[in-house]
Design an enzyme around this catalytic site. Structure first.
Site, PDB file in Angstrom:
ATOM      1  N   PHE A  60       1.732  -2.531   1.211  1.00  0.00           N
ATOM      2  CA  PHE A  60       1.092  -3.422   1.907  1.00  0.00           C
ATOM      3  C   PHE A  60      -0.497  -3.267   1.951  1.00  0.00           C
ATOM      4  CE2 PHE A  60       5.135  -3.941   3.832  1.00  0.00           C
ATOM      5  CZ  PHE A  60       5.248  -5.188   4.193  1.00  0.00           C
ATOM      6  N   THR A  79       7.884  -1.437  -0.491  1.00  0.00           N
ATOM      7  CA  THR A  79       6.739  -2.453  -0.365  1.00  0.00           C
ATOM      8  C   THR A  79       5.333  -1.950  -0.009  1.00  0.00           C
ATOM      9  OG1 THR A  79       8.193  -4.326  -0.111  1.00  0.00           O
ATOM     10  CG2 THR A  79       5.870  -4.790   0.310  1.00  0.00           C
TER      11      THR A  79
END
Length: 281
Positions: free
Chosen positions: A173, A171
């Protein structure tokens, strides 16, 4: 001490990213992305650490709707390897589990183990929240798919570790701030994020983006969205490799502005090392 806002509960992946980026910071858990952004806007937090993309699930839709109007700036990016453990109350066993709770994205990223176990799934608002719910229930028939940190935090036992389908699951960010902190043009890999709206003329988008191609500037992301109702011209979110002070990027932005009614730089920040590893791989 830096106050770091994030969406989710303690023990979530967002909390992990916030802790890695700001190990001495004070964490501010928020129930929604909008609340986390507002915490920065209104001075309750210094920065927000927000997920924007996942290698398996794609973009985080809510964030891309909120960023344009937040008034905040991207000052950094971070790539977090996503790991999920199957966890239950002390004494629980995989054979005794009947229900597995987690966020809908986590359930989608752990399909193999769910299919093998034949368990029914229950959707929670947050991965770490699912672990908390299991701890509160105290029922060995219920388990959670949650980040490893959640097991210790909520007193659960890991029944199976690293059950994500894709071991490369990652992921991305971004760190958002009230102040625009532009990375200096040092020749190191740099990313630039921006929003723009094209003028209402034929082939405007094609012409607006043509400058990036002719100048040799790589676009790593382009996404469209519309604000509000009606048939207003779409707005676009773009990420490019390069610094606005580089001549090639400057030329591309000049052409973009010529064919656009609005261009707004959202952030200029160092490219995370993960991008280099991803390109080599």
């Amino acid at each position: 001490m830096t106050t770091v806002a994030y969406q989710g509960e303690p023990g979530s992946n967002s909390a992990t990213a916030a802790r890695v980026l700001y190990p001495e910071g004070r964490e501010l858990a928020c129930t929604s992305f909008e609340q986390a952004l507002d915490a920065v806007t209104f001075g309750m937090a210094d920065v927000a650490v927000i997920p924007v993309d996942n290698s398996a699930a794609g973009r985080v839709a809510d964030v891309h709707q909120l960023l344009p109007e937040s008034g905040l700036f991207v000052i950094a990016e971070y790539f977090l390897a996503i790991r999920f453990d199957l966890m239950g109350v002390p004494g629980a066993t995989p054979e005794g589990v009947e229900y597995v709770r987690s966020h809908v994205h986590a359930l989608g990223q752990c399909r193999k183990v769910l299919r093998e176990g034949g368990w029914r799934t229950l959707v929670s608002d947050d991965t770490a929240g699912a672990a908390r719910e299991v701890a509160e229930l105290g029922d060995p028939r219920h388990a959670a798919l949650a980040p490893p940190a959640a097991a210790e935090l909520y007193g659960l036992e890991v029944l199976r570790s690293q059950v994500e389908d894709d071991p490369e699951n990652t992921t991305r960010f971004v760190v958002l701030s009230r102040d625009s902190v532009l990375a200096p043009n040092t020749g190191e890999p740099t990313m630039t994020s921006l929003f723009f709206s094209v003028r209402n003329i034929p082939s405007a988008l094609f012409k607006a983006l043509g400058g990036f191609a002719s100048s040799g500037v790589n676009l790593t992301k382009i996404e469209s969205y519309q604000m509000g109702a009606g048939l207003n011209a779409s707005r676009f979110y773009v990420e490019i490799e390069g610094h606005p002070d580089e001549s090639r990027v400057e030329l591309a932005l000049h052409e973009l502005r010529f064919f656009s009614s609005e261009v707004r730089i959202l952030g200029v920040y160092p490219a995370h090392p993960h991008r280099r590893r991803e390109r080599i791989g």
